[in-house]
Every structure is written in C-alpha cells, then in structure tokens.
Design a protein around this motif. Sequence first.
Motif, PDB file in Angstrom:
ATOM      1  N   ARG A 170      59.675  26.557  55.857  1.00 12.01           N
ATOM      2  CA  ARG A 170      59.100  26.490  57.203  1.00 12.01           C
ATOM      3  C   ARG A 170      59.079  25.072  57.777  1.00 12.01           C
ATOM      4  N   ASN A 171      58.724  24.088  56.974  1.00 19.23           N
ATOM      5  CA  ASN A 171      58.564  22.717  57.474  1.00 19.23           C
ATOM      6  C   ASN A 171      59.800  21.846  57.280  1.00 19.23           C
ATOM      7  N   GLU A 172      60.895  22.451  56.846  1.00 20.20           N
ATOM      8  CA  GLU A 172      62.133  21.701  56.700  1.00 20.20           C
ATOM      9  C   GLU A 172      62.758  21.443  58.072  1.00 20.20           C
ATOM     10  N   LYS A 173      63.344  20.277  58.255  1.00 22.24           N
ATOM     11  CA  LYS A 173      63.942  19.930  59.548  1.00 22.24           C
ATOM     12  C   LYS A 173      65.361  20.464  59.701  1.00 22.24           C
ATOM     13  N   ARG A 174      66.031  20.656  58.566  1.00 22.61           N
ATOM     14  CA  ARG A 174      67.425  21.102  58.622  1.00 22.61           C
ATOM     15  C   ARG A 174      67.586  22.336  57.744  1.00 22.61           C
ATOM     16  N   VAL A 175      67.766  23.490  58.377  1.00 18.92           N
ATOM     17  CA  VAL A 175      67.829  24.774  57.685  1.00 18.92           C
ATOM     18  C   VAL A 175      69.046  25.552  58.169  1.00 18.92           C
ATOM     19  N   VAL A 176      69.794  26.089  57.223  1.00 18.32           N
ATOM     20  CA  VAL A 176      70.864  27.048  57.532  1.00 18.32           C
ATOM     21  C   VAL A 176      70.488  28.341  56.830  1.00 18.32           C
ATOM     22  N   LEU A 177      70.300  29.398  57.605  1.00 14.41           N
ATOM     23  CA  LEU A 177      69.706  30.637  57.096  1.00 14.41           C
ATOM     24  C   LEU A 177      70.655  31.821  57.233  1.00 14.41           C
ATOM     25  N   TYR A 178      70.642  32.675  56.211  1.00 15.65           N
ATOM     26  CA  TYR A 178      71.241  34.003  56.344  1.00 15.65           C
ATOM     27  C   TYR A 178      70.316  35.014  55.682  1.00 15.65           C
ATOM     28  N   ASP A 179      69.995  36.059  56.411  1.00 17.27           N
ATOM     29  CA  ASP A 179      69.105  37.113  55.920  1.00 17.27           C
ATOM     30  C   ASP A 179      69.871  38.429  55.957  1.00 17.27           C
ATOM     31  N   ALA A 180      70.139  39.001  54.793  1.00 12.37           N
ATOM     32  CA  ALA A 180      70.917  40.240  54.730  1.00 12.37           C
ATOM     33  C   ALA A 180      70.195  41.406  55.403  1.00 12.37           C
TER      34      ALA A 180
END
Length: 221
Positions: free
Chosen positions: A28-38
């Motif tokens: 949540r508090n990360e500044k750089r996130v690359v996300l994939y949710d199946a």
Amino acid sequence: MLSLEHDGIVLCGKRKRGKTTLCKALYRNEKRVVLYDAKGALHEPLEIPCGWIPTEVLTNKRGILRCYVPRTNKPWDELEWSAYIAILAGRCVWVCDEFADALEGGDPGESVKWVIRMGREKDIRFIASFQRPNEVPRMVTAQASDIYYFQTNERNDLQYIQESASMEAMLIVRGLKTGQSLRVKDGEIHSIVCTVSPDKPSERSVIPADLEQPMTMDPSE
C-alpha cells in the motif's frame, strides 16, 4: 521500497482468509508498484494493457509509478506483460495476486522468471499470493525471504508446511483465525500477523495463548 532484506514475499491461503487484505497492506505505501491480479479485483491509477508501454514507465525511473495490467481473457500473457513492465520500470515492487490462477497450469514466462530470480539486480522485489502452499513454484520459494501462511485444515497443506517449515509452524497455522497469518522468515517462525484494515497490519512475536496448547493431527482427517 521494501527493505533490502526482502528477496520476495509469498502469501498462501484460501479465499476469505484475509490474504488479499494483507497483500494490499504490504504494498500500500510503496511508491512504485506494478500489479497483476488474476481475479481482476485490484487496480492502480495507471492501467497498462498488454502490448502498450506508456512513457511514464520508460522515463520515470525514480518517481512515483503505481500501475496495473488489467485482467481480460489471457491471464498468462497479462502476467508476463506485468513482469516485463516491472523490468522496464526498475526499482519497484511487482505484485501478483493469485499467481497460480494466472499461470493456468503452465510454467512462468521468461520475464516472470527474471523478476523472481534476478529482480534484485534492478532493485525489484516481488509479492505473490497463492491459495495452496504446494502451488508455489520451487523457483519462487527459493527466492522468497518471507512466507505468510493463513489458516488451513487441508491435510496436504499442513503436511507441506510441516516439511518445509516445521511441526510447530504447521500446528500454529492449523489454529489461526480468519485474518491471521503465520510469518515464516528465512525458514524460521517469526510472528503472527493480523491485518485489521488494509493499511494496518500488526505483528505478535509470541504465540497467542489459544495456540499454546498442543494440537495433534487426526489421521482420519
């Protein structure tokens, strides 16, 4: 960023145990996130469909980057694309919720393998969630410093936890409540984590009183 002590984080738990809530709390508090949710339920401000590379990824190497690859009908390709975006972005946290669902029974692609095995070279950490411990590829567990186990009574799951961690870990996991998870760090029991809200995970370094009593597995179960 997740600290340098984290090679990667794995979460194992069935649906409705609190796994996704903890996953969101961890990044949540990360500044750089690359996300994939199946499952297609989690989103970030910047949507990056397969095949599209926005300029923010190529030019913004140190600032905020919160993006996700949307779930459509090609989860394996989308998972691979999200990992490729993480490689291009660098210095980020790559997140995959329901990793096994995204693989669809296949093996991870080359970008996923690179992020898991070599991501530290570009300061990339990973968070991956699974429903069953035995779904986690050996490649992933080999690179994960932290594994969070949620409550289960499945005999195969408990046996896996006993063999990969310890009998004590298996007994604790069996007695957890919804929303609780056992954090195993570098193969050793670390703490019990309870996520009371998406941004407030709390940890106990001691075993709660209701888990101190010895438990045994019924062979008939």
